[in-house]
Design a protein around this motif. Sequence first.
Motif, mmCIF file in Angstrom:
data_model
loop_
_atom_site.group_PDB
_atom_site.id
_atom_site.type_symbol
_atom_site.label_atom_id
_atom_site.label_comp_id
_atom_site.label_asym_id
_atom_site.label_seq_id
_atom_site.Cartn_x
_atom_site.Cartn_y
_atom_site.Cartn_z
ATOM 1 N N GLU A 79 0.802 -1.213 0.000
ATOM 2 C CA GLU A 79 0.000 0.000 0.000
ATOM 3 C C GLU A 79 0.839 1.270 0.000
ATOM 4 O O GLU A 79 0.393 2.294 -0.501
ATOM 5 C CB GLU A 79 -0.938 0.003 1.188
ATOM 6 C CG GLU A 79 -1.992 -1.087 1.100
ATOM 7 C CD GLU A 79 -2.956 -1.018 2.256
ATOM 8 O OE1 GLU A 79 -3.192 0.081 2.781
ATOM 9 O OE2 GLU A 79 -3.469 -2.077 2.634
ATOM 10 N N ALA A 80 2.050 1.208 0.574
ATOM 11 C CA ALA A 80 2.859 2.430 0.657
ATOM 12 C C ALA A 80 4.335 2.080 0.815
ATOM 13 O O ALA A 80 4.685 1.023 1.319
ATOM 14 C CB ALA A 80 2.415 3.280 1.834
ATOM 15 N N VAL A 81 5.141 3.002 0.356
ATOM 16 C CA VAL A 81 6.580 2.887 0.518
ATOM 17 C C VAL A 81 7.091 4.230 1.018
ATOM 18 O O VAL A 81 6.683 5.276 0.519
ATOM 19 C CB VAL A 81 7.277 2.537 -0.811
ATOM 20 C CG1 VAL A 81 8.781 2.518 -0.652
ATOM 21 C CG2 VAL A 81 6.778 1.215 -1.349
ATOM 22 N N ILE A 82 7.957 4.195 2.022
ATOM 23 C CA ILE A 82 8.512 5.435 2.557
ATOM 24 C C ILE A 82 9.997 5.482 2.208
ATOM 25 O O ILE A 82 10.738 4.550 2.491
ATOM 26 C CB ILE A 82 8.341 5.515 4.090
ATOM 27 C CG1 ILE A 82 6.857 5.524 4.451
ATOM 28 C CG2 ILE A 82 9.057 6.747 4.636
ATOM 29 C CD1 ILE A 82 6.596 5.451 5.939
ATOM 30 N N PHE A 83 10.388 6.568 1.565
ATOM 31 C CA PHE A 83 11.800 6.800 1.270
ATOM 32 C C PHE A 83 12.283 7.934 2.165
ATOM 33 O O PHE A 83 11.709 9.007 2.173
ATOM 34 C CB PHE A 83 11.994 7.201 -0.201
ATOM 35 C CG PHE A 83 11.722 6.095 -1.161
ATOM 36 C CD1 PHE A 83 12.718 5.172 -1.471
ATOM 37 C CD2 PHE A 83 10.484 5.971 -1.757
ATOM 38 C CE1 PHE A 83 12.473 4.153 -2.363
ATOM 39 C CE2 PHE A 83 10.232 4.951 -2.648
ATOM 40 C CZ PHE A 83 11.224 4.034 -2.952
#
Length: 74
Positions: A2-6
């Motif tokens: 659902e999401a990726v954090i960089f």
Amino acid sequence: MEAVIFDMDGVLIDTEPVSKAAFKAAFEKNGLFFDEDIYQSLMGRSLADIMEDFTANWDAKVAEKVIADRNDYF
């Protein structure tokens, strides 16, 4: 997924103190002067960009050694 954090800007992990210590150690190991003004000029820049500046000011082998030493310390 659902999401990726960089975390590209140090929000989650503050790497600046480690980077500063690594540059300081690399400069000192190679007999080069290092201070806050120099570090400020390096902050936020890619190692490739920093390498260009180092190569313009120093022998290419010294520049490569400083970057390699910085990476080892980091």
